[in-house]
Design an enzyme around this catalytic site. Structure first.
Site, PDB file in Angstrom:
ATOM      1  N   GLY A 213       0.835  -1.199   0.000  1.00 23.20           N
ATOM      2  CA  GLY A 213       0.000   0.000   0.000  1.00 23.20           C
ATOM      3  C   GLY A 213       0.865   1.241   0.000  1.00 23.20           C
ATOM      4  O   GLY A 213       1.459   1.583   1.024  1.00 23.20           O
ATOM      5  N   MET A 214       0.922   1.927  -1.134  1.00 16.53           N
ATOM      6  CA  MET A 214       1.815   3.064  -1.280  1.00 16.53           C
ATOM      7  C   MET A 214       1.091   4.407  -1.316  1.00 16.53           C
ATOM      8  O   MET A 214       1.555   5.364  -1.940  1.00 16.53           O
ATOM      9  CB  MET A 214       2.677   2.902  -2.533  1.00 16.53           C
ATOM     10  CG  MET A 214       3.753   1.836  -2.399  1.00 16.53           C
ATOM     11  SD  MET A 214       5.010   2.281  -1.159  1.00 16.53           S
ATOM     12  CE  MET A 214       4.537   1.211   0.203  1.00 16.53           C
TER      13      MET A 214
ATOM     14  N   VAL B 185      -0.105   7.709   1.022  1.00 14.69           N
ATOM     15  CA  VAL B 185       0.817   8.524   1.829  1.00 14.69           C
ATOM     16  C   VAL B 185       1.247   7.822   3.113  1.00 14.69           C
ATOM     17  O   VAL B 185       2.439   7.785   3.447  1.00 14.69           O
ATOM     18  CB  VAL B 185       0.180   9.891   2.157  1.00 14.69           C
ATOM     19  CG1 VAL B 185       1.106  10.698   3.050  1.00 14.69           C
ATOM     20  CG2 VAL B 185      -0.092  10.669   0.872  1.00 14.69           C
TER      21      VAL B 185
ATOM     22  N   SER C 161      -0.841   5.736  15.286  1.00 13.76           N
ATOM     23  CA  SER C 161      -1.360   7.098  15.404  1.00 13.76           C
ATOM     24  C   SER C 161      -0.253   8.106  15.177  1.00 13.76           C
ATOM     25  O   SER C 161       0.877   7.918  15.624  1.00 13.76           O
ATOM     26  CB  SER C 161      -1.979   7.321  16.785  1.00 13.76           C
ATOM     27  OG  SER C 161      -2.434   8.659  16.904  1.00 13.76           O
TER      28      SER C 161
ATOM     29  N   GLY D  66      -0.743  10.295  12.116  1.00  8.61           N
ATOM     30  CA  GLY D  66      -0.987  10.845  10.795  1.00  8.61           C
ATOM     31  C   GLY D  66       0.200  10.667   9.867  1.00  8.61           C
ATOM     32  O   GLY D  66       1.105   9.858  10.120  1.00  8.61           O
TER      33      GLY D  66
ATOM     34  N   LYS E 236      -6.142   1.443  20.008  1.00 10.67           N
ATOM     35  CA  LYS E 236      -6.105   2.562  19.058  1.00 10.67           C
ATOM     36  C   LYS E 236      -7.493   3.174  18.893  1.00 10.67           C
ATOM     37  O   LYS E 236      -7.641   4.404  18.788  1.00 10.67           O
ATOM     38  CB  LYS E 236      -5.586   2.063  17.698  1.00 10.67           C
ATOM     39  CG  LYS E 236      -5.669   3.087  16.555  1.00 10.67           C
ATOM     40  CD  LYS E 236      -4.932   4.379  16.882  1.00 10.67           C
ATOM     41  CE  LYS E 236      -4.635   5.212  15.646  1.00 10.67           C
ATOM     42  NZ  LYS E 236      -5.806   5.625  14.871  1.00 10.67           N
TER      43      LYS E 236
ATOM     44  N   HIS F 100      -8.056   5.324  21.846  1.00  9.09           N
ATOM     45  CA  HIS F 100      -7.241   6.532  21.642  1.00  9.09           C
ATOM     46  C   HIS F 100      -8.010   7.538  20.800  1.00  9.09           C
ATOM     47  O   HIS F 100      -8.086   8.730  21.124  1.00  9.09           O
ATOM     48  CB  HIS F 100      -5.930   6.156  20.953  1.00  9.09           C
ATOM     49  CG  HIS F 100      -5.190   7.300  20.332  1.00  9.09           C
ATOM     50  ND1 HIS F 100      -5.584   7.894  19.136  1.00  9.09           N
ATOM     51  CD2 HIS F 100      -4.086   7.989  20.725  1.00  9.09           C
ATOM     52  CE1 HIS F 100      -4.776   8.881  18.842  1.00  9.09           C
ATOM     53  NE2 HIS F 100      -3.840   8.962  19.775  1.00  9.09           N
ATOM     54  N   ASN F 101      -8.600   7.071  19.701  1.00  6.65           N
ATOM     55  CA  ASN F 101      -9.331   7.976  18.820  1.00  6.65           C
ATOM     56  C   ASN F 101     -10.586   8.512  19.482  1.00  6.65           C
ATOM     57  O   ASN F 101     -10.970   9.664  19.254  1.00  6.65           O
ATOM     58  CB  ASN F 101      -9.678   7.266  17.518  1.00  6.65           C
ATOM     59  CG  ASN F 101      -8.485   7.106  16.594  1.00  6.65           C
ATOM     60  OD1 ASN F 101      -7.342   7.127  17.040  1.00  6.65           O
ATOM     61  ND2 ASN F 101      -8.732   6.936  15.320  1.00  6.65           N
TER      62      ASN F 101
ATOM     63  N   GLU G 119      -9.517  11.231  21.566  1.00  3.88           N
ATOM     64  CA  GLU G 119      -9.184  12.336  20.655  1.00  3.88           C
ATOM     65  C   GLU G 119     -10.437  13.134  20.279  1.00  3.88           C
ATOM     66  O   GLU G 119     -10.404  14.369  20.257  1.00  3.88           O
ATOM     67  CB  GLU G 119      -8.514  11.758  19.417  1.00  3.88           C
ATOM     68  CG  GLU G 119      -8.169  12.736  18.319  1.00  3.88           C
ATOM     69  CD  GLU G 119      -7.688  12.019  17.076  1.00  3.88           C
ATOM     70  OE1 GLU G 119      -8.166  12.347  15.972  1.00  3.88           O
ATOM     71  OE2 GLU G 119      -6.833  11.106  17.203  1.00  3.88           O
ATOM     72  N   TYR G 120     -11.532  12.428  19.978  1.00  3.15           N
ATOM     73  CA  TYR G 120     -12.796  13.105  19.678  1.00  3.15           C
ATOM     74  C   TYR G 120     -13.196  14.002  20.843  1.00  3.15           C
ATOM     75  O   TYR G 120     -13.575  15.160  20.648  1.00  3.15           O
ATOM     76  CB  TYR G 120     -13.911  12.074  19.455  1.00  3.15           C
ATOM     77  CG  TYR G 120     -14.051  11.532  18.058  1.00  3.15           C
ATOM     78  CD1 TYR G 120     -15.256  11.622  17.379  1.00  3.15           C
ATOM     79  CD2 TYR G 120     -12.998  10.899  17.413  1.00  3.15           C
ATOM     80  CE1 TYR G 120     -15.420  11.096  16.104  1.00  3.15           C
ATOM     81  CE2 TYR G 120     -13.141  10.370  16.146  1.00  3.15           C
ATOM     82  CZ  TYR G 120     -14.356  10.475  15.489  1.00  3.15           C
ATOM     83  OH  TYR G 120     -14.495   9.951  14.233  1.00  3.15           O
TER      84      TYR G 120
ATOM     85  N   ARG H 206     -20.492  16.129  16.754  1.00  6.61           N
ATOM     86  CA  ARG H 206     -20.106  16.133  15.335  1.00  6.61           C
ATOM     87  C   ARG H 206     -21.312  15.789  14.465  1.00  6.61           C
ATOM     88  O   ARG H 206     -21.511  16.374  13.399  1.00  6.61           O
ATOM     89  CB  ARG H 206     -18.982  15.131  15.083  1.00  6.61           C
ATOM     90  CG  ARG H 206     -17.657  15.533  15.677  1.00  6.61           C
ATOM     91  CD  ARG H 206     -16.525  14.780  15.014  1.00  6.61           C
ATOM     92  NE  ARG H 206     -15.272  14.933  15.736  1.00  6.61           N
ATOM     93  CZ  ARG H 206     -14.105  14.475  15.313  1.00  6.61           C
ATOM     94  NH1 ARG H 206     -14.035  13.834  14.155  1.00  6.61           N
ATOM     95  NH2 ARG H 206     -13.008  14.646  16.026  1.00  6.61           N
TER      96      ARG H 206
END
Length: 486
Positions: free
Chosen positions: A14-15, A17, A132, A134, A190, A193-194, A197-198, A294
């Site tokens: 998977g290339m 980003v 995590s 980005g 994870k 964690h998210n 983050e929210y 949200r």
């Protein structure tokens, strides 16, 4: 540049980003790295853009698998869901017993459990690794949360630790990566964690709304957040909040924040966190309120109808002492952040029991200190408290409960002031309600259970006698002992 002169130590599929940056990270740390993408053009573009990486590139998946030394170590960085399953299905016939497949995407942990079981049947190891940080983190050092067999970690653990973010420690740099536990535990951590983050971003937004309601411009609020970032609120999200608020829109000359449409998107991990908290019966209302906020922001028909129909204060916060109010908001923000961490870490503890994972909560907090989105000074304190104490909840940690007690008056003043002014604070208020709910000597659940018994004969227990009881509400209202249905 593509090299075929030696076997690769690690392979990345998977290339896009994230995948290409992770592959560059491995190469930058001296690992011979094989790369593959379903379309050769994307692989070729990566080779052209980064000749310094000396990747071992392949045009076919067969060639890619053959380029790896044994046991093969392959990291999948493709879109979560069907794409991951398709990639795994392509790899399985080409792999040999003992090979290791790592999924570094944002997979749902139950999918990871299913995939781990599937690959185990082929005598293959599957690691679900939450990553995590980005795009920048993938390249410069993310926080990595790997879950799988301990055997697989002996082969991939040191490599993941090498490319992870580092935090200076008493014995040198400490990697923001550790073995989490079996099957889906890494992706579960994870996910939480998210969820945190929210909540964190929701609290920050509410703090900004309060500052704006009190008359601070975006630039003045940016200065406030920059100052907060030098103290107990020191964190990545607080730091970049200052930068976003300070940004001026080139087209209009207005603060950029004022020209961005106020509708926040979601990719699913926050929703999964809330769903799992409901499944396990773990109260995580502050995380849930962030998800719902949200959802409300992205419901234009609902908001339009409500604006035309509903009356209330206009969000102006009248303050006599601006500095004192700003300090109250700071303390309220810190308290709310603590509640979100407490709810998320409690969810991890309960899930570990439910799914048979031996998770070190202190280690989870420790690897979140750098690289990831929720990295914060507070995590040092949280990690140390869990390491030193047998905590049911973060809120009972000695240093945490002391600071919460000290900040309580400010927190309550902010919630009251916002409510009077009509500033929406679902995060701040739910965090405070959670604090009061879990510390209450008795809750209104006694009445709830009485009502349930009245309309559904659901029974109740008494505070003064062992057993389960039912009141004959439709008859003489006498109390009878009943079979325990709990």
């Amino acid at each position: 540049m593509s090299e075929k002169t030696s076997s690769a130590q690690i392979g990345v599929v998977g290339m896009a980003v994230m995948g290409s940056n992770l592959a560059r990270n491995f190469a930058n740390h001296g690992y011979r790295t094989a790369i593959f993408n379903r379309t050769w053009a994307k692989t070729e573009a990566v080779l052209t853009a980064h000749p310094e990486a000396h990747f071992i590139a392949s045009q076919t998946v067969e060639e890619f698998v053959d380029s790896l030394e044994k046991p093969r170590r392959i990291i999948i960085m493709v879109k979560a869901g069907a794409g991951t399953d398709a990639t795994i299905d392509t790899l399985i016939p080409l792999l040999e017993p003992g090979d290791i497949v790592v999924d570094g995407g944002n997979a749902f942990f139950q999918d990871t459990r299913r995939r781990e079981e599937k690959l185990r049947a082929h005598d293959l190891h599957f690691v679900g690794a939450g990553i995590s940080g980005g795009e920048t983190g993938a390249l410069e050092g993310p926080s990595i949360m790997p879950g799988g067999s301990e055997h697989s970690y002996t082969y991939v653990g040191s490599m993941l630790e090498d490319i992870s973010a580092k935090v200076p420690g008493p014995n040198g740099d400490e990697p923001c990566c550790t073995y989490i536990g079996t099957d889906g535990s890494g992706h579960f951590v994870k996910m939480v964690h998210n969820g945190i983050e929210y909540a964190d971003m929701q609290f920050i937004g509410e703090a900004y709304d309060l500052l704006a309601g009190a008359g601070l411009s975006a630039a003045e609020a940016a200065d406030v957040f920059a100052e907060w970032n030098t103290g107990d609120l020191d964190s990545f999200l607080i730091e970049i909040t200052s930068e976003v608020l300070r940004q001026t829109d080139a087209r209009t000359g207005k603060p950029l924040v004022d020209v961005i449409v106020d509708a926040a998107g979601m990719k699913g991990t926050g929703t999964w966190t809330v769903q799992e908290s409901l499944t396990l019966g773990v109260p995580a209302a502050s995380i849930a309120e962030a998800v719902f906020a949200r959802a409300a922001s992205s419901s234009p028909e609902l908001r339009k109808a409500a604006r035309s129909a509903l009356e209330g204060p206009d969000g102006t916060v009248t303050v006599e002492d601006r500095a004192a109010f700003v300090e109250d908001v700071r303390q309220a923000l810190w308290c709310a952040k603590v509640i979100a961490y407490a709810q998320g870490l409690h969810l991890i503890k309960v899930a570990a029991v439910e799914y048979g994972w031996d998770i070190d909560v202190a280690a989870c907090a420790r690897i979140w200190r750098a690289g990831c989105i929720i990295r914060a000074k507070l995590l040092d304190r949280i990690s140390n408290e869990y390491a030193a104490n047998d905590l049911e909840t973060l809120l009972e940690a000695p240093s945490i409960k002391a600071m919460l007690a000290e900040a309580n008056p400010s927190w309550r003043r902010v919630v009251a002031r916002a409510t009077e002014a009509g500033v929406p604070i679902p995060g701040f208020s739910s965090a405070l309600s959670y604090y009061d709910l879990v510390r209450a000597e008795r809750t209104n659940a006694a009445l709830t259970q009485g009502l349930r018994d009245f309309f559904g004969s659901h029974t109740y227990r008494r505070i003064d006698t062992e057993g389960t009881f039912h009141t004959v509400w439709s008859g003489d209202r006498s109390e009878v002992e009943a079979v325990d249905t709990h």
